[in-house]
Write a protein that holds these residues in place. Structure first.
Motif, PDB file in Angstrom:
ATOM      1  N   UNK A 233     -46.526 -15.457   9.615  1.00  0.00           N
ATOM      2  CA  UNK A 233     -46.041 -14.418   8.687  1.00  0.00           C
ATOM      3  C   UNK A 233     -44.654 -13.927   9.098  1.00  0.00           C
ATOM      4  N   UNK A 234     -44.405 -13.839  10.401  1.00  0.00           N
ATOM      5  CA  UNK A 234     -43.135 -13.283  10.901  1.00  0.00           C
ATOM      6  C   UNK A 234     -41.941 -14.192  10.632  1.00  0.00           C
ATOM      7  N   UNK A 235     -42.188 -15.482  10.446  1.00  0.00           N
ATOM      8  CA  UNK A 235     -41.049 -16.400  10.257  1.00  0.00           C
ATOM      9  C   UNK A 235     -40.817 -16.749   8.787  1.00  0.00           C
ATOM     10  N   UNK A 236     -41.534 -16.075   7.878  1.00  0.00           N
ATOM     11  CA  UNK A 236     -41.434 -16.446   6.462  1.00  0.00           C
ATOM     12  C   UNK A 236     -40.024 -16.248   5.890  1.00  0.00           C
ATOM     13  N   UNK A 237     -39.319 -15.185   6.299  1.00  0.00           N
ATOM     14  CA  UNK A 237     -37.961 -14.959   5.781  1.00  0.00           C
ATOM     15  C   UNK A 237     -37.009 -16.067   6.237  1.00  0.00           C
ATOM     16  N   UNK A 238     -37.165 -16.506   7.470  1.00  0.00           N
ATOM     17  CA  UNK A 238     -36.341 -17.609   7.971  1.00  0.00           C
ATOM     18  C   UNK A 238     -36.640 -18.889   7.200  1.00  0.00           C
ATOM     19  N   UNK A 239     -37.911 -19.166   6.965  1.00  0.00           N
ATOM     20  CA  UNK A 239     -38.292 -20.368   6.195  1.00  0.00           C
ATOM     21  C   UNK A 239     -37.700 -20.299   4.790  1.00  0.00           C
ATOM     22  N   UNK A 240     -37.742 -19.106   4.191  1.00  0.00           N
ATOM     23  CA  UNK A 240     -37.198 -18.944   2.836  1.00  0.00           C
ATOM     24  C   UNK A 240     -35.699 -19.243   2.817  1.00  0.00           C
ATOM     25  N   UNK A 241     -34.981 -18.791   3.858  1.00  0.00           N
ATOM     26  CA  UNK A 241     -33.541 -19.074   3.950  1.00  0.00           C
ATOM     27  C   UNK A 241     -33.293 -20.570   4.136  1.00  0.00           C
ATOM     28  N   UNK A 242     -34.122 -21.225   4.926  1.00  0.00           N
ATOM     29  CA  UNK A 242     -33.995 -22.675   5.096  1.00  0.00           C
ATOM     30  C   UNK A 242     -34.194 -23.378   3.754  1.00  0.00           C
ATOM     31  N   UNK A 243     -35.149 -22.871   2.957  1.00  0.00           N
ATOM     32  CA  UNK A 243     -35.401 -23.447   1.635  1.00  0.00           C
ATOM     33  C   UNK A 243     -34.204 -23.229   0.702  1.00  0.00           C
ATOM     34  N   UNK A 244     -33.697 -21.994   0.704  1.00  0.00           N
ATOM     35  CA  UNK A 244     -32.597 -21.643  -0.203  1.00  0.00           C
ATOM     36  C   UNK A 244     -31.340 -22.459   0.111  1.00  0.00           C
ATOM     37  N   UNK A 245     -31.002 -22.529   1.402  1.00  0.00           N
ATOM     38  CA  UNK A 245     -29.844 -23.329   1.814  1.00  0.00           C
ATOM     39  C   UNK A 245     -30.096 -24.800   1.493  1.00  0.00           C
ATOM     40  N   UNK A 246     -31.327 -25.239   1.698  1.00  0.00           N
ATOM     41  CA  UNK A 246     -31.682 -26.621   1.406  1.00  0.00           C
ATOM     42  C   UNK A 246     -31.449 -26.995  -0.046  1.00  0.00           C
ATOM     43  N   UNK A 247     -31.753 -26.055  -0.946  1.00  0.00           N
ATOM     44  CA  UNK A 247     -31.551 -26.333  -2.381  1.00  0.00           C
ATOM     45  C   UNK A 247     -30.080 -26.592  -2.691  1.00  0.00           C
ATOM     46  N   UNK A 248     -29.194 -25.898  -1.992  1.00  0.00           N
ATOM     47  CA  UNK A 248     -27.744 -26.104  -2.199  1.00  0.00           C
ATOM     48  C   UNK A 248     -27.311 -27.492  -1.745  1.00  0.00           C
ATOM     49  N   UNK A 249     -28.044 -28.055  -0.797  1.00  0.00           N
ATOM     50  CA  UNK A 249     -27.657 -29.354  -0.213  1.00  0.00           C
ATOM     51  C   UNK A 249     -28.623 -30.473  -0.608  1.00  0.00           C
TER      52      UNK A 249
END
Length: 317
Positions: A233-249
């Motif tokens: 649960x604590x790392x969900x925001x980091x995972x979301x950022x990895x997903x968001x940046x991933x969509x750009x690339x």
């Protein structure tokens, strides 16, 4: 390294191959054999990912044995092999390191190991000198130290330097959740001294891939499940950022986390058990993050407050 093979941007890890003590079944909850892994090895060579990292201790030699079964069918100069001497399983023999190397060479079907590591700094003064005859006799092409702090790396380099040798590689746990080697100045020391820093557990054994969350935890009863399930649960925001940046690339969270490690000047080791993971690793090597993306990921990683130091490690700070 005096070999015809060129060094890729990513190493592939075989820690989760095989079974037994410190093996894929106990640490990862995997049960993988040659039949399932052969296509993974073949795909890696097709994609130019020819640097394999393993250790005598992984699965009591079964990781090396499986990898060696594949290596023996190839032109040895096409494959780079990285394996380790683990002091904790060494015999009392005065030739303990040579004996462990002999076992690794036999299992890997290799006369020469490209990178040979001291796995843990159990006793830098005791074990570092034993690398010297292995290097002088041509049995190992370059020397690495793993899980060593900055003082231990410097001392190992001094000992080797007296014999005209040097530490060529450092392998430590390094990820968006675990940057203690960076804070301790180890990455800077490596850059200043021409040492390749191998980053292991860049994906935190799958925790940074986006595959696992509170509703989809790791396998119960595995080492990684015990370590990461309480923190999903604590790392969900980091995972979301990895997903968001991933969509750009057009990339996955795992590829972004891998590209981050490359952007930091390290050589990440990515554990692979499926062809798809090899293909994704090859694509991640071509991914370039912006400075802003790197900074955002590091801020969110720090803000998780999750400390992923594992039982075999020392904190480098």
């Amino acid at each position: 390294m005096s070999t015809n093979a060129t060094m890729p941007k990513i190493a592939l890890g075989a820690w989760s191959w095989g079974s037994g003590a410190a093996g894929g079944d106990q640490v990862f909850g995997n049960h993988l054999d040659e039949r399932e892994l052969r296509p993974v090895f073949d795909a890696a060579l097709e994609h130019g990912l020819n640097l394999w990292d393993t250790a005598a201790v992984y699965g009591e030699g079964s990781s090396e044995r499986i990898l060696g079964d594949f290596v023996k069918d190839e032109d040895r100069e096409r494959v780079l092999l990285s394996t380790k001497f683990t002091p904790q399983i060494a015999s009392d023999s005065p030739n303990a390191m040579q004996e462990m190397l002999d076992g690794s060479k036999q299992r890997l079907h290799a006369d020469v190991i490209d990178v040979y590591w001291i796995h843990n700094p159990m006793d830098v003064e005791r074990w570092t000198p034993d690398l010297i005859p292995l290097a002088k006799s041509g049995q190992i092409r370059s020397i690495g130290v793993s899980n060593h702090n900055l003082a231990q790396i410097k001392r190992a380099n001094e000992i080797l330097g007296e014999a005209g040798l040097k530490v060529s590689a450092v392998q430590n746990h390094y990820s968006l959740l675990h940057r203690s080697s960076e804070r301790a100045g180890i990455l800077d020391y490596c850059k200043e001294n021409g040492i390749t820093f191998y980053a292991y557990m860049v994906l935190e054994q799958g925790a940074l891939t986006g595959k696992y969350d509170s509703m989809h935890p790791f396998p119960q009863g595995s080492g990684r499940g015990d370590s990461y399930n309480p923190h999903l649960a604590e790392i969900e925001r980091l995972i979301e950022a990895l997903r968001t940046i991933g969509k750009c690339h057009d990339a996955s969270p795992a590829q972004v986390a891998t590209a981050w490690a490359i952007a930091k000047g390290t050589l990440p080791i990515i554990g692979v058990t499926k062809v798809r993971q090899v293909e994704q690793a090859a694509a991640a090597a071509q991914l370039h993050l912006t400075d802003d993306e790197v900074a955002l990921l590091e801020r969110l990683g720090d803000e998780t407050g999750v400390h992923t130091l594992r039982e075999w490690e020392q904190d480098m700070d």
